[in-house]
Design a protein around this motif. Structure first.
Motif, mmCIF file in Angstrom:
data_model
loop_
_atom_site.group_PDB
_atom_site.id
_atom_site.type_symbol
_atom_site.label_atom_id
_atom_site.label_comp_id
_atom_site.label_asym_id
_atom_site.label_seq_id
_atom_site.Cartn_x
_atom_site.Cartn_y
_atom_site.Cartn_z
ATOM 1 N N ILE A 109 -57.165 15.021 4.544
ATOM 2 C CA ILE A 109 -58.131 16.123 4.620
ATOM 3 C C ILE A 109 -58.434 16.422 6.093
ATOM 4 C CG2 ILE A 109 -60.397 16.950 3.913
ATOM 5 C CD1 ILE A 109 -58.353 16.363 1.631
ATOM 6 N N TYR A 110 -58.228 17.676 6.480
ATOM 7 C CA TYR A 110 -58.467 18.064 7.870
ATOM 8 C C TYR A 110 -59.802 18.792 8.045
ATOM 9 C CZ TYR A 110 -53.622 16.739 8.583
ATOM 10 O OH TYR A 110 -52.444 16.025 8.637
ATOM 11 N N ARG A 111 -60.187 19.600 7.069
ATOM 12 C CA ARG A 111 -61.473 20.305 7.166
ATOM 13 C C ARG A 111 -62.247 20.155 5.862
ATOM 14 N NH1 ARG A 111 -59.057 25.811 9.663
ATOM 15 N NH2 ARG A 111 -57.681 25.387 7.909
ATOM 16 N N SER B 154 -56.416 7.738 -0.159
ATOM 17 C CA SER B 154 -56.762 8.912 0.660
ATOM 18 C C SER B 154 -58.147 8.870 1.294
ATOM 19 C CB SER B 154 -56.611 10.220 -0.132
ATOM 20 O OG SER B 154 -55.269 10.643 -0.108
ATOM 21 N N THR B 155 -58.940 7.837 1.014
ATOM 22 C CA THR B 155 -60.235 7.728 1.684
ATOM 23 C C THR B 155 -60.032 7.071 3.048
ATOM 24 O OG1 THR B 155 -60.692 5.578 0.641
ATOM 25 C CG2 THR B 155 -61.440 7.555 -0.522
ATOM 26 N N GLY B 156 -61.085 6.878 3.793
ATOM 27 C CA GLY B 156 -60.956 6.231 5.100
ATOM 28 C C GLY B 156 -60.184 7.098 6.076
ATOM 29 N N GLU B 157 -59.057 6.592 6.559
ATOM 30 C CA GLU B 157 -58.250 7.284 7.573
ATOM 31 C C GLU B 157 -57.810 8.679 7.127
ATOM 32 O OE1 GLU B 157 -57.177 6.143 10.694
ATOM 33 O OE2 GLU B 157 -58.546 4.457 10.454
ATOM 34 N N PHE B 158 -57.631 8.874 5.812
ATOM 35 C CA PHE B 158 -57.145 10.166 5.300
ATOM 36 C C PHE B 158 -58.298 11.122 4.999
ATOM 37 C CE2 PHE B 158 -52.584 9.132 3.693
ATOM 38 C CZ PHE B 158 -52.290 8.585 4.938
ATOM 39 N N ARG B 159 -59.539 10.647 5.080
ATOM 40 C CA ARG B 159 -60.757 11.462 5.076
ATOM 41 C C ARG B 159 -61.060 12.195 3.762
ATOM 42 N NH1 ARG B 159 -58.228 12.164 9.884
ATOM 43 N NH2 ARG B 159 -57.307 14.134 9.228
ATOM 44 N N PHE B 160 -60.490 11.741 2.647
ATOM 45 C CA PHE B 160 -60.874 12.322 1.359
ATOM 46 C C PHE B 160 -62.254 11.767 1.007
ATOM 47 C CE2 PHE B 160 -60.677 13.848 -2.898
ATOM 48 C CZ PHE B 160 -59.596 14.713 -2.993
#
Length: 251
Positions: A161-163, A198-204
């Motif tokens: 997730i970027y935004r 996808s949580t943490g580093e991937f920002r979900f």
């Protein structure tokens, strides 16, 4: 200590070996993390495996029968996924599928590859060379577990997730869960443990990711009642444990 000296020197013959045991452990892990697949003497793997099994023994192993169901065939467990003895653990991989290349990084990809040993990166490299392209988001691949207590590792690339979270991101995360479960079924596995993909580093967002995870797992189990598959939701943070507990308390 002699094992570590040998392992370090085999991976980098020119490096200066520190005196302290923890410094040696950190150095060896860093060399594992940055290793580019190449031929190593067969003796290396024997020494490496012995060392990694000692590390695992010191940490202790958690077995599925030690866990308590939170729902039918579903478990919630907070702990180190690299110590969990199940048929497969799921790795939150990157698109290269070769493990985290950042020395001593605290991500789950790094932890799983480190405990499994360099054989895991070697097998992943073979898979990716045969595929000829990066792994697509939402897909999954299965490998052996090597020095992990889990028999297999299922690698999946979740959305980054970027935004803001788009509908496509939700579907891709759901697809990661579905494809991991399908691989478990296709390979006659009886237990699988998911990290918080996808949580943490991937920002979900953690709460939305947990909702998707539970929905996909419950749907899969209901659609495949004869699979006899047990699913573990593995969390590391108190926040995620509470999120899953709240979800199951409502269902």
């Amino acid at each position: 200590m002699e094992k570590l000296d040998y392992l370090i020197k085999t991976l980098n013959s020119e490096i200066e070996i520190p005196d302290g045991e923890q410094e040696k452990k950190d150095l060896f892990r860093s060399l594992m993390n940055t290793w580019k697949v190449s031929e190593l003497p067969s003796e290396f793997y024997g020494v490496q495996d012995e060392y990694l099994q000692e590390i695992l023994s010191a940490k202790g192993i958690t077995r599925l029968e030690d866990l308590t169901e939170i729902d039918k065939n579903i478990y919630l467990w907070q702990g180190d996924i690299t110590t969990l003895e199940v048929d497969a653990i799921v790795n939150a991989a990157n698109k290269a599928l070769l493990g985290c290349l950042i020395p001593l990084h605290r991500c789950i990809d790094n932890a799983i590859h480190t405990q499994a040993g360099l054989q895991l990166r070697k097998e992943c490299d073979e898979i990716m060379k045969k595929q000829g392209s990066f792994e697509k988001t939402g897909q999954a691949k299965i490998t052996a577990g090597y020095n992990l207590p889990a028999k297999h590792v299922i690698h999946t690339v979740g959305p980054i997730i970027y935004r803001v979270v788009e509908d496509d991101d939700k579907e891709l995360l759901a697809s990661s869960y579905r494809n991991c479960l399908k691989l478990a079924l296709d390979n006659n596995l009886k237990s699988i443990a998911f990290c918080c993909l996808s949580t943490g580093e991937f920002r979900f967002p953690n709460n939305l990711a947990a909702e998707i995870a539970v929905a996909e797992v419950k749907k899969f189990l209901s659609e495949n009642p004869n699979a006899d598959l047990k699913v573990v939701f593995n969390v590391f943070k108190d926040l995620d444990r509470k999120l899953y507990e709240d979800i199951f308390s409502r269902k």
